[in-house]
Design a protein around this motif. Structure first.
Motif, PDB file in Angstrom:
ATOM      1  N   ASN A  20      -7.631  -0.913 -49.665  1.00  0.00           N
ATOM      2  CA  ASN A  20      -6.764  -0.882 -48.899  1.00  0.00           C
ATOM      3  C   ASN A  20      -7.364  -0.594 -47.517  1.00  0.00           C
ATOM      4  N   ASN A  77      -5.800  -3.303 -45.135  1.00  0.00           N
ATOM      5  CA  ASN A  77      -4.713  -3.424 -44.641  1.00  0.00           C
ATOM      6  C   ASN A  77      -3.926  -3.511 -45.621  1.00  0.00           C
ATOM      7  N   ILE A  78      -2.514  -2.896 -44.913  1.00  0.00           N
ATOM      8  CA  ILE A  78      -1.668  -2.323 -45.326  1.00  0.00           C
ATOM      9  C   ILE A  78       0.049  -3.444 -46.101  1.00  0.00           C
ATOM     10  N   TYR A  79      -0.367  -3.375 -47.279  1.00  0.00           N
ATOM     11  CA  TYR A  79       0.375  -4.906 -48.061  1.00  0.00           C
ATOM     12  C   TYR A  79       1.757  -4.962 -47.636  1.00  0.00           C
ATOM     13  N   CYS A  80       1.963  -5.996 -47.932  1.00  0.00           N
ATOM     14  CA  CYS A  80       3.500  -6.600 -47.293  1.00  0.00           C
ATOM     15  C   CYS A  80       3.451  -7.472 -48.259  1.00  0.00           C
ATOM     16  N   ASP A  81       5.143  -8.003 -48.453  1.00  0.00           N
ATOM     17  CA  ASP A  81       5.178  -9.044 -49.554  1.00  0.00           C
ATOM     18  C   ASP A  81       3.995 -10.319 -48.433  1.00  0.00           C
ATOM     19  N   SER A  82       4.827 -10.733 -47.229  1.00  0.00           N
ATOM     20  CA  SER A  82       3.655 -11.332 -46.538  1.00  0.00           C
ATOM     21  C   SER A  82       2.390 -11.132 -46.100  1.00  0.00           C
ATOM     22  N   ALA A 138       0.095 -12.234 -42.790  1.00  0.00           N
ATOM     23  CA  ALA A 138       0.330 -11.262 -41.556  1.00  0.00           C
ATOM     24  C   ALA A 138      -1.251 -11.113 -40.672  1.00  0.00           C
ATOM     25  N   LYS A 152      -3.417 -11.441 -37.129  1.00  0.00           N
ATOM     26  CA  LYS A 152      -3.935 -10.827 -36.209  1.00  0.00           C
ATOM     27  C   LYS A 152      -4.782 -11.217 -34.630  1.00  0.00           C
TER      28      LYS A 152
END
Lengths: 262, 306
Positions: free
Chosen positions: A247, A249-254, A258, A262
Motif C-alpha cells: 500500500n 502506491n495507489i493501484y491502477c491498471d497501468s 505510473a 514519478k
C-alpha cells in the motif's frame, strides 16, 4: 524504494573500456538508460582494473554530471578516491561506503558532513564479515553512535546488512532480512537501509530469479534503498508490485508505468 | 513540557491549472498546493478554491421550485441567466451544462451549442467550464465543436470517462483547453484515467479530477475519503493523482429530499455540502443557488484568512 543503478562500474567491460579510452558517450548512455528505467541514483565505481582511480572517478563524475543532476553514489573503499569524486560531484551525493571501523568512520563522516553527502555504512569490520544478526546489530550500533558523536544526522545514513551469496551463506539469509527491520529501530530518526542486491545471487545459476525474490522479501522487511540493475525489467516490476501490495502506491491498471513516471 | 505541533513535510505538489484567458475577467488558477487543505503552517496554498455558477443551455424544467424561484424568468434564456450571475451576483466563473444536447432532452445540435458557448464567452469574458450532457455519442459530436468554438480561451471541458476520453482529449489538446476526468468514486480509475489522458499528450497540468461526489447525507464521506487518499498520495510525490478537484455540488445537493423541505434548508444543504468538500480538497465547486454560493464564497475567504 530508492533505486541506485549499479551499471557504471569498471568491473563491466564496456565501462572499463570507456574509462580507458575516455569515451563519454558510453558512460552517458548508461546513465540515462538507468534513469529512464527507474533509477533514482547512480553508483559510480572505477572498478578493479583502474590504475589511477583518483583521476578516473573524477572523470566519470564529470561525464555523468553533464547529463543528470540525480544523486551519485561514489563507490570506493579508498577515502582519497571518494574525496576526489566529492570535489567533482557538487550536490546530491552519497558516499559508498564506510565500514564499522573507527579509523574509516573518523575519516568519512567528516567528509560526508563537509560535502553535505549521505553515507552508506557497511556492517562489516576489519575482523571480517558478521556471521549472525547480533553481530550485524552490534556493528550497526557502532556506526550509528559514531554518527551521533560527530553530529551527523542518521536520516542521511544508509545501513547495509551485507548480503551474502545464497550458495555461500544460506543459513544467514533470514538474519540478513531481520537485520533490515532491526536497523530501523536503532535510532530516532531512523537510519535508512540499503543492500547491494546482486551479491545474493553471485555464483548461482538463477541470478535474476534469486535477485528478484530476495528483493521482494527485503521490501516486506522495510528496505529503503537497493543498488541493483534497473534494466532488469522483471526485477523492477517485482519491486513496484511488492510496494503496491504494501500500500505504498495507489493501484491502477497501468501501475507499473505510473511508478516509472514519478 | 511544551507541546510541539506535528508538522508534516511533503515532497509533492498539486498541479496548477489555469482557466480563462487574459480577457477582462482574467485568469483563475487552481491547485498548486503543497499541503492538505488550509494547513497554512505546513506548506504553500497559492490559490483559493472558487465556486462557479452552473447555467444550462435550456430551461431546467426538472429543477426544484426553490431554485426556479431564485432565478425566475432568466432560466429560459442562457444569456439572461449568465447576465444575472455576472452583474447581480458577481460570478467569478460560469459552468455551462449542455443538458439540452441530450437526445432525450431536446437534442440540440453541435452547431447550436458551439454558437451558444462562444456567444457567452464573447459577451461575458469570464473563465468558462463547459459540461456535456453525459450521452457518450452525443458528447463526442458536440464537445469537439464547442471546444473549437472556444479555441484559445483556455476553458475547462468535461467530462472524460474511462471508456470515453479520446475524442474530448484530442479536442482539448488541439484547442488549448483543460479537461475534466470523471471517475465513479474510485481512486484506481481516477489514477488510470489521468494516465490514459496524459498518454495521449495532454499534460497532467491540464487535467482536473471529478471524483464524483454525493451530497451531505448521501455518501459524501465516500467521496471525502477518496479525495483525501488522492491528496495524501499526490503530496507524497504521486504526480498521476496530483490534479485539482472539481465537485458538482449543486447537482448532488439539490437531489437530496432534505434540500427541498424549505428554501432556507436547501440553501444550507448546498452550502454545507460545499463546505465539507472544501475540507476534502475541492478546488472548484459548481453550484446552483446564488445564496448558497454567497455563503460559500465568504466561508472560503475566512478559511484563506482574507
Amino acid at each position: 524504494m530508492f533505486i541506485i543503478g549499479e551499471l557504471i562500474n569498471g568491473m563491466y567491460a564496456n565501462i572499463a573500456a570507456a574509462i580507458k579510452e575516455k569515451d563519454k558517450a558510453v558512460v552517458q548512455k548508461c546513465a540515462l538508460e538507468q534513469i529512464k528505467n527507474g533509477a533514482d541514483a547512480l553508483d559510480i565505481n572505477c572498478g578493479p582494473a583502474s590504475k589511477q582511480p583518483v583521476i578516473d572517478i573524477q572523470w566519470l563524475v564529470e561525464v555523468v554530471r553533464e547529463v543528470t543532476d540525480k544523486t551519485l553514489c561514489l563507490d570506493s573503499s579508498k577515502p582519497q578516491v571518494i574525496e576526489s569524486g566529492l570535489k567533482a560531484a557538487g550536490s546530491n551525493i552519497i558516499i559508498n561506503s564506510t565500514t564499522a571501523d573507527l579509523e574509516k568512520l573518523n575519516l568519512l563522516i567528516p567528509l560526508a558532513k563537509k560535502y553535505n553527502a549521505g553515507l552508506i555504512g557497511l556492517t562489516i569490520s576489519a575482523k571480517g564479515i558478521p556471521q549472525n544478526r547480533d553481530q550485524r546489530l552490534e556493528l550497526a550500533a557502532t556506526i550509528v553512535s559514531a554518527c551521533a558523536d560527530q553530529d551527523f544526522s542518521t536520516e542521511n545514513l544508509f545501513l547495509d546488512p551485507i548480503v551474502m551469496p545464497v550458495n555461500v551463506a544460506q543459513a544467514q539469509m533470514r538474519d540478513i532480512l531481520e537485520s533490515i527491520r532491526e536497523f530501523k529501530i536503532i535510532s530516532e530518526p531512523s537510519p535508512k537501509t540499503v543492500v547491494g542486491l546482486s551479491n545474493v545471487s553471485q555464483g548461482t545459476s538463477a541470478r535474476n530469479l534469486i535477485n528478484r525474490t530476495f528483493l521482494t522479501m527485503a521490501v516486506a522487511y522495510g528496505l529503503d534503498a537497493a543498488i541493483l540493475d534497473p534494466l532488469d525489467k522483471d526485477l523492477v516490476d517485482a519491486l513496484i508490485t511488492a510496494e503496491l501490495i504494501l500500500n505504498k502506491n495507489i493501484y491502477c491498471d497501468s501501475y507499473l508505468d505510473a511508478y516509472r513516471r514519478k | 513540557m511544551v507541546l510541539q505541533p506535528a508538522v508534516e513535510k511533503w515532497s509533492g505538489k498539486i498541479a496548477e491549472v489555469a482557466i480563462g484567458n487574459a480577457g477582462p475577467a482574467g485568469i483563475i488558477k487552481v491547485g498548486g498546493q503543497e499541503t492538505l487543505p488550509f494547513l497554512f503552517s505546513e506548506g504553500k496554498i497559492p490559490n483559493a478554491p472558487f465556486a462557479a455558477f452552473e447555467i444550462w443551455d435550456v430551461n431546467p424544467a426538472d429543477w426544484p421550485q426553490e431554485l426556479k424561484t431564485a432565478w425566475g424568468e432568466s432560466l429560459k434564456d442562457p444569456f439572461a441567466w449568465a447576465e444575472a450571475c455576472v452583474n447581480k451576483y458577481k460570478a467569478q466563473a460560469l459552468c455551462l451544462r449542455l443538458a439540452g444536447s441530450h437526445p432525450d432532452y431536446g437534442n440540440r445540435s453541435a452547431a447550436d451549442e458551439a454558437k451558444l458557448a462562444s456567444g457567452l464567452a464573447q459577451k461575458f469574458g469570464l473563465p468558462m467550464i463547459v459540461i456535456g450532457s453525459g450521452d457518450k455519442e452525443k458528447d463526442n459530436a458536440v464537445l469537439p465543436a464547442v471546444s473549437e468554438a472556444l479555441k484559445g480561451r483556455q476553458c475547462l471541458i468535461g467530462c472524460a470517462t474511462q471508456d470515453n476520453y479520446k475524442t474530448l482529449t484530442a479536442a482539448c489538446l488541439a484547442d488549448g483547453h483543460s479537461i475534466i476526468a470523471e471517475s465513479p468514486i474510485d481512486i484506481n480509475i481516477a489514477k488510470q484515467l489521468n494516465i490514459l489522458i496524459s498518454d495521449m499528450g495532454l499534460p497532467l497540468e491540464r487535467i482536473v479530477i471529478d471524483p464524483t461526489t454525493g451530497a451531505l447525507g448521501y455518501g459524501l464521506e465516500y467521496a471525502y475519503s477518496i479525495m483525501e487518499r488522492a491528496r495524501l498520495a499526490a503530496l507524497s510525490g504521486d504526480k498521476t493523482v496530483a490534479s485539482p478537484f472539481i465537485c458538482f455540488v449543486g447537482l448532488e445537493a439539490w437531489k437530496a429530499k432534505e434540500a427541498k423541505v424549505s428554501l432556507e434548508q436547501g440553501i444550507i444543504w448546498e452550502a454545507m455540502t460545499a463546505a465539507a468538500l472544501l475540507q476534502a480538497g475541492a478546488d472548484i465547486l459548481v453550484m446552483r443557488h446564488p445564496a448558497a454560493i454567497e455563503k460559500v464564497k465568504k466561508h472560503i475567504e475566512n478559511l484563506m484568512g482574507k
